[in-house]
Design a protein around this motif. Sequence first.
Motif, PDB file in Angstrom:
ATOM      1  N   GLY A  79       0.722  -1.274   0.036  1.00  0.00           N
ATOM      2  CA  GLY A  79      -0.045  -0.061  -0.034  1.00  0.00           C
ATOM      3  C   GLY A  79       0.773   1.256   0.045  1.00  0.00           C
ATOM      4  N   VAL A  80       1.852   1.412  -0.872  1.00  0.00           N
ATOM      5  CA  VAL A  80       2.863   2.232  -0.948  1.00  0.00           C
ATOM      6  C   VAL A  80       2.251   3.465  -1.525  1.00  0.00           C
ATOM      7  N   ALA A 110       3.139  -3.080  -5.331  1.00  0.00           N
ATOM      8  CA  ALA A 110       2.428  -2.664  -4.230  1.00  0.00           C
ATOM      9  C   ALA A 110       2.182  -0.987  -4.122  1.00  0.00           C
ATOM     10  N   MET A 111       2.208  -0.499  -5.199  1.00  0.00           N
ATOM     11  CA  MET A 111       2.326   1.350  -4.973  1.00  0.00           C
ATOM     12  C   MET A 111       1.338   1.912  -5.838  1.00  0.00           C
ATOM     13  N   THR A 112       0.859   3.079  -5.521  1.00  0.00           N
ATOM     14  CA  THR A 112       0.292   3.956  -6.375  1.00  0.00           C
ATOM     15  C   THR A 112       1.156   5.293  -6.345  1.00  0.00           C
ATOM     16  N   VAL A 113       1.042   5.889  -7.463  1.00  0.00           N
ATOM     17  CA  VAL A 113       1.970   6.990  -7.885  1.00  0.00           C
ATOM     18  C   VAL A 113       0.886   8.606  -7.619  1.00  0.00           C
ATOM     19  N   LYS A 136      -1.699   3.709 -12.597  1.00  0.00           N
ATOM     20  CA  LYS A 136      -1.019   3.745 -11.252  1.00  0.00           C
ATOM     21  C   LYS A 136      -1.099   5.335 -10.911  1.00  0.00           C
ATOM     22  N   ILE A 137      -1.518   6.268 -11.616  1.00  0.00           N
ATOM     23  CA  ILE A 137      -0.968   7.700 -11.158  1.00  0.00           C
ATOM     24  C   ILE A 137      -2.311   8.460 -10.908  1.00  0.00           C
ATOM     25  N   ALA A 138      -2.237   9.263  -9.990  1.00  0.00           N
ATOM     26  CA  ALA A 138      -3.330  10.360  -9.502  1.00  0.00           C
ATOM     27  C   ALA A 138      -2.664  11.608  -9.333  1.00  0.00           C
ATOM     28  N   TRP A 139      -3.401  12.622  -9.823  1.00  0.00           N
ATOM     29  CA  TRP A 139      -2.687  14.252  -9.504  1.00  0.00           C
ATOM     30  C   TRP A 139      -3.510  14.706  -8.331  1.00  0.00           C
ATOM     31  N   THR A 151       4.247   6.079   3.009  1.00  0.00           N
ATOM     32  CA  THR A 151       4.760   7.336   1.888  1.00  0.00           C
ATOM     33  C   THR A 151       6.165   7.558   1.722  1.00  0.00           C
ATOM     34  N   LEU A 152       6.585   7.425   0.397  1.00  0.00           N
ATOM     35  CA  LEU A 152       7.790   7.582   0.045  1.00  0.00           C
ATOM     36  C   LEU A 152       7.781   8.879  -1.151  1.00  0.00           C
TER      37      LEU A 152
END
Length: 366
Positions: A79-80, A110-113, A136-139, A151-152
């Motif tokens: 869930g990153v 494992a992640m969303t951007v 994968k990407i959200a703004w 969170t990274l």
Amino acid sequence: MTTALGEKIKAIIQANGPISVTDYFSLCLADPEHGYYRTREPFGRAGDFVTAPEVSQIFGEMIGVFIVHAWQRHGTPAGVRLVEIGPGRGTMMADMLRVISRIAPPLLDAMTVHLVETSERLRDVQSQTLEAYDDKIAWHAGFDEVPPGFTLIAANELFDAIPIRQFVRMPTGFRERMIGIDADGELTFSAGVAGLDPALLPEPVQNLPLGTLFEISPARQAVMIAICERLRAFGGTALAIDYGHLVTGFGDTLQAVRMHEFDPPLAHPGEADLTSHVDFQQLAETALAAGVHLNGALHQGDFLIGLGILERAAALGHDREPQTQQVIQAAVDRLAGAGEGRMGELFKVMAVSHPAVDLMPFRPVD
């Protein structure tokens, strides 16, 4: 010569009196009609400046390596949220994601951007650059809109575009530096009435010559606090890369860049990119006060070399024609080389984490 924004600023000053450097900085970059980021295409050869990700793909790849390393050190959580604040054209994120997909496919799964971007025009450019990852990407218009989760964070040249306050040493102590209008009707610097808490200064006032400038940025500190609060709530690491200094000092670092040349800061409001050097000591102290772990701060060159940029460059150049090898070598020199005017020395890199983890290439802080 004047600009449309210059005329607007003069009208504001004529109506209300001088404005602070902070207000001038904000108007130059973000005025809804004439602000630099609203009207210009700042990046790349045709713009006013070239950022590190535009120099070479290796830069973003090294940031990707760091992100994978941080994820592993934190215990490979699911869930990153991979967040970039101020992603430019999306170049750095594309290079990061390419490396992550190659060396850590489970992290990619494992992640969303999450891209924090206010400019509609830049969002369009980013969505083209990152087309391969669009599922994968959200703004988000603001950092606070990023959904909960581990969170990274990567922020390249974010803090230098956040306004500063400047104070000038007068016979009566430090006074806020303002912008007014001179006898010829041109913008000029002046001193206002607001003072500065002497406790903020790195050394006592009496030793300093008149006219000495000191800069602080409550707005930068507020962004740093928001990042740290996020890390404390959900865990993770944040990496900040910027033009600046590691130790708090005195001096005027307000600068404008127009068509790849330095420009007087008051000369072309709205038509030049306005920045100032980031005080990493102030940011580090803010982060520690906010309760996160300071991994450390390094010159960009030491950071990139510590992550293996020389080995990556050798691999990229392997079996390529000499001209390509020269291009790669020149890019590495520019990004990681020490010496006058090189990015490797001018730019600094700072990382903070929660909970505390040791991250390469930062040395453990005792």
